[in-house]
Design a protein around this motif. Structure first.
Motif, PDB file in Angstrom:
ATOM      1  N   ARG A 184       0.827  -1.213   0.000  1.00 56.25           N
ATOM      2  CA  ARG A 184       0.000   0.000   0.000  1.00 56.25           C
ATOM      3  C   ARG A 184       0.861   1.263   0.000  1.00 56.25           C
ATOM      4  NH1 ARG A 184      -3.049  -3.629  -1.334  1.00 56.25           N
ATOM      5  NH2 ARG A 184      -4.882  -4.258  -0.184  1.00 56.25           N
ATOM      6  N   ALA A 185       2.006   1.201  -0.664  1.00 54.83           N
ATOM      7  CA  ALA A 185       2.926   2.336  -0.802  1.00 54.83           C
ATOM      8  C   ALA A 185       2.580   3.074  -2.088  1.00 54.83           C
ATOM      9  CB  ALA A 185       4.364   1.848  -0.795  1.00 54.83           C
ATOM     10  N   PHE A 186       1.483   3.806  -2.061  1.00 55.00           N
ATOM     11  CA  PHE A 186       0.949   4.397  -3.279  1.00 55.00           C
ATOM     12  C   PHE A 186       1.800   5.541  -3.831  1.00 55.00           C
ATOM     13  CE2 PHE A 186      -2.775   2.389  -1.230  1.00 55.00           C
ATOM     14  CZ  PHE A 186      -2.928   1.389  -2.175  1.00 55.00           C
ATOM     15  N   LYS A 221       1.458  -8.627 -16.572  1.00 55.70           N
ATOM     16  CA  LYS A 221       1.681  -8.230 -15.170  1.00 55.70           C
ATOM     17  C   LYS A 221       1.240  -6.796 -14.927  1.00 55.70           C
ATOM     18  CE  LYS A 221       5.401 -11.449 -14.151  1.00 55.70           C
ATOM     19  NZ  LYS A 221       6.800 -11.620 -13.773  1.00 55.70           N
ATOM     20  N   ALA A 222       1.496  -5.915 -15.887  1.00 50.32           N
ATOM     21  CA  ALA A 222       1.077  -4.520 -15.755  1.00 50.32           C
ATOM     22  C   ALA A 222      -0.451  -4.426 -15.704  1.00 50.32           C
ATOM     23  CB  ALA A 222       1.641  -3.687 -16.898  1.00 50.32           C
ATOM     24  N   GLU A 223      -1.134  -5.218 -16.505  1.00 45.88           N
ATOM     25  CA  GLU A 223      -2.599  -5.234 -16.480  1.00 45.88           C
ATOM     26  C   GLU A 223      -3.111  -5.768 -15.146  1.00 45.88           C
ATOM     27  OE1 GLU A 223      -3.774  -7.459 -19.949  1.00 45.88           O
ATOM     28  OE2 GLU A 223      -3.493  -5.739 -21.272  1.00 45.88           O
ATOM     29  N   GLU A 224      -2.452  -6.796 -14.608  1.00 48.16           N
ATOM     30  CA  GLU A 224      -2.832  -7.323 -13.295  1.00 48.16           C
ATOM     31  C   GLU A 224      -2.642  -6.256 -12.218  1.00 48.16           C
ATOM     32  OE1 GLU A 224      -0.396 -10.798 -12.819  1.00 48.16           O
ATOM     33  OE2 GLU A 224      -1.583 -11.983 -14.238  1.00 48.16           O
ATOM     34  N   ASN A 225      -1.521  -5.543 -12.280  1.00 53.29           N
ATOM     35  CA  ASN A 225      -1.273  -4.471 -11.318  1.00 53.29           C
ATOM     36  C   ASN A 225      -2.352  -3.401 -11.414  1.00 53.29           C
ATOM     37  OD1 ASN A 225       1.062  -5.803 -10.584  1.00 53.29           O
ATOM     38  ND2 ASN A 225       2.453  -4.328 -11.507  1.00 53.29           N
ATOM     39  N   ALA A 226      -2.740  -3.044 -12.632  1.00 55.76           N
ATOM     40  CA  ALA A 226      -3.779  -2.037 -12.827  1.00 55.76           C
ATOM     41  C   ALA A 226      -5.114  -2.519 -12.246  1.00 55.76           C
ATOM     42  CB  ALA A 226      -3.923  -1.711 -14.306  1.00 55.76           C
ATOM     43  N   ALA A 227      -5.425  -3.795 -12.430  1.00 53.96           N
ATOM     44  CA  ALA A 227      -6.672  -4.344 -11.885  1.00 53.96           C
ATOM     45  C   ALA A 227      -6.651  -4.325 -10.359  1.00 53.96           C
ATOM     46  CB  ALA A 227      -6.887  -5.768 -12.399  1.00 53.96           C
ATOM     47  N   ILE A 228      -5.508  -4.645  -9.772  1.00 55.33           N
ATOM     48  CA  ILE A 228      -5.380  -4.620  -8.309  1.00 55.33           C
ATOM     49  C   ILE A 228      -5.543  -3.194  -7.801  1.00 55.33           C
ATOM     50  CG2 ILE A 228      -3.784  -4.973  -6.369  1.00 55.33           C
ATOM     51  CD1 ILE A 228      -2.598  -7.329  -8.037  1.00 55.33           C
ATOM     52  N   LEU A 229      -4.907  -2.237  -8.477  1.00 58.44           N
ATOM     53  CA  LEU A 229      -5.046  -0.831  -8.080  1.00 58.44           C
ATOM     54  C   LEU A 229      -6.493  -0.360  -8.178  1.00 58.44           C
ATOM     55  CD1 LEU A 229      -1.890   0.887  -9.607  1.00 58.44           C
ATOM     56  CD2 LEU A 229      -2.522   0.772  -7.200  1.00 58.44           C
ATOM     57  N   LYS A 230      -7.160  -0.768  -9.244  1.00 58.58           N
ATOM     58  CA  LYS A 230      -8.566  -0.385  -9.420  1.00 58.58           C
ATOM     59  C   LYS A 230      -9.427  -0.965  -8.298  1.00 58.58           C
ATOM     60  CE  LYS A 230     -12.341  -0.530 -12.743  1.00 58.58           C
ATOM     61  NZ  LYS A 230     -12.807  -1.003 -14.041  1.00 58.58           N
ATOM     62  N   ALA A 231      -9.202  -2.225  -7.969  1.00 56.07           N
ATOM     63  CA  ALA A 231      -9.966  -2.864  -6.890  1.00 56.07           C
ATOM     64  C   ALA A 231      -9.657  -2.213  -5.545  1.00 56.07           C
ATOM     65  CB  ALA A 231      -9.651  -4.359  -6.844  1.00 56.07           C
ATOM     66  N   GLY A 259     -12.324  -0.398  -3.158  1.00 59.62           N
ATOM     67  CA  GLY A 259     -12.454  -0.785  -1.748  1.00 59.62           C
ATOM     68  C   GLY A 259     -12.320   0.412  -0.827  1.00 59.62           C
ATOM     69  N   ALA A 260     -11.385   1.293  -1.125  1.00 57.92           N
ATOM     70  CA  ALA A 260     -11.205   2.501  -0.310  1.00 57.92           C
ATOM     71  C   ALA A 260     -12.434   3.397  -0.397  1.00 57.92           C
ATOM     72  CB  ALA A 260      -9.954   3.255  -0.753  1.00 57.92           C
ATOM     73  N   ARG A 261     -12.990   3.545  -1.598  1.00 55.14           N
ATOM     74  CA  ARG A 261     -14.211   4.355  -1.748  1.00 55.14           C
ATOM     75  C   ARG A 261     -15.365   3.736  -0.958  1.00 55.14           C
ATOM     76  NH1 ARG A 261     -12.120   5.187  -6.913  1.00 55.14           N
ATOM     77  NH2 ARG A 261     -13.132   3.340  -7.769  1.00 55.14           N
TER      78      ARG A 261
END
Length: 128
Positions: free
Chosen positions: A29-31, A74-84, A88-90
């Motif tokens: 979570r080091a955004f 992997k970049a697409e997976e990272n983007a999906a994780i960030l989106k999720a 979740g934060a919202r």
């Protein structure tokens, strides 16, 4: 031409490394780090496009193309994780806001059973 191929390989290797660093930063979570890594990826992609254009696509080896595909996945997976994570934060923020609003409407009691004054509550009743 050999120097150009080596340059492309170096860029691809660095892209792979940055993508893995990004995954690790997301997990921690080091955004702020994720934002920096995104900038690095964008710079590397511009460098790659320029180097590949100079070299010509036909000179890119199959293994290099496979590595690029792996990085893209992997970049697409990272983007999906960030989106999720953002979703979740919202949702968490909305739930906390809902709980705060409910508290303001109902008031609370302390550990001793006495009503805790809530100036924003619509009603206030003391417990006997």
């Amino acid at each position: 031409m050999k120097a150009q191929i080596e340059r492309v390989k170096t860029i691809v290797s660095r892209l792979a490394s940055v993508t893995e660093e990004e995954r690790s930063a997301i997990a921690k979570r080091a955004f702020d780090a994720v934002a920096d890594l995104t900038t690095q990826k964008e710079t590397l992609l511009v460098e790659f496009e320029a180097a590949a254009a100079e070299l010509g696509e036909s000179a890119l080896t199959q293994s290099l193309l496979q590595e690029l595909e792996t990085i893209r996945t992997k970049a697409e997976e990272n983007a999906a994780i960030l989106k999720a994570t953002a979703e979740g934060a919202r949702n968490a923020r909305a739930r906390l806001q809902s709980l705060r609003e409910a508290e303001l409407k109902t008031g609370m009691y302390g550990a001793n059973g006495a009503a805790v004054k809530n100036p924003n509550a619509s009603t206030f009743a003391a417990k006997a």
